[in-house]
Design a protein around this motif. Structure first.
Motif, PDB file in Angstrom:
ATOM      1  N   LEU A  30       2.404   1.114  -1.709  1.00  0.00           N
ATOM      2  CA  LEU A  30       2.111   0.051  -0.744  1.00  0.00           C
ATOM      3  C   LEU A  30       3.226  -0.981  -0.813  1.00  0.00           C
ATOM      4  N   THR A  34       4.003  -1.950   4.834  1.00  0.00           N
ATOM      5  CA  THR A  34       3.065  -0.849   5.060  1.00  0.00           C
ATOM      6  C   THR A  34       2.013  -1.298   6.066  1.00  0.00           C
ATOM      7  N   VAL A  36      -1.615  -1.031   7.722  1.00  0.00           N
ATOM      8  CA  VAL A  36      -2.964  -0.595   7.379  1.00  0.00           C
ATOM      9  C   VAL A  36      -3.888  -0.869   8.558  1.00  0.00           C
ATOM     10  N   CYS A  57      -8.369  -5.826   9.652  1.00  0.00           N
ATOM     11  CA  CYS A  57      -7.560  -4.629   9.910  1.00  0.00           C
ATOM     12  C   CYS A  57      -8.116  -3.809  11.078  1.00  0.00           C
ATOM     13  N   VAL A  85      -8.131   2.010   0.703  1.00  0.00           N
ATOM     14  CA  VAL A  85      -7.497   3.260   1.134  1.00  0.00           C
ATOM     15  C   VAL A  85      -8.091   4.433   0.362  1.00  0.00           C
ATOM     16  N   CYS A  92      -3.335   4.039   5.919  1.00  0.00           N
ATOM     17  CA  CYS A  92      -2.049   3.344   5.856  1.00  0.00           C
ATOM     18  C   CYS A  92      -0.937   4.297   6.232  1.00  0.00           C
TER      19      CYS A  92
END
Length: 113
Positions: A30, A34, A36, A57, A85, A92
């Motif tokens: 990460l 990155t 997400v 997100c 995740v 991601c």
């Protein structure tokens, strides 16, 4: 003890409490840039910070943007995002190349931290 309601300073949660004492993310790789995105809607089974991350997100955003929006240090955000995740709550992807506008947004969000 006064009869005043607790202020923001007195209700501060230490970052190590949010991460369960961990400083290293479960998901390796990460980075600040990155991207997400939530896999589904947040639900009540998630702790407050994790639920907040899934909510912000709803659309893809960088790890740096998530940290700024949730109001946690970048290292804490990386640990919490990696947990989500691994749990299948966030997806991601690493962008191959970042446009200048994205780099400027990341810079601005990191400065805001």
């Amino acid at each position: 003890m006064s009869g005043r309601p607790p202020s923001e300073e007195t209700t501060f949660v230490r970052p190590f409490i949010m991460t369960g004492g961990r400083a290293e993310p479960l998901q390796a790789g990460l980075r600040l840039e990155t991207l997400v995105v939530a896999v589904g809607p947040p639900d009540e089974s998630l702790a407050f910070e994790r639920r907040h991350i899934v909510a912000v997100c709803e659309r893809p955003m960088t790890v740096a943007e998530v940290a700024q929006r949730v109001g946690v240090p970048l290292g804490v955000a990386k640990v919490l995002i990696s947990d989500l995740v691994v749990a299948g709550r966030l997806a991601c992807r690493q962008p191959a190349e970042l446009p200048l506008q994205m780099l400027e947004r990341i810079r601005d969000h990191v400065r805001a931290l």
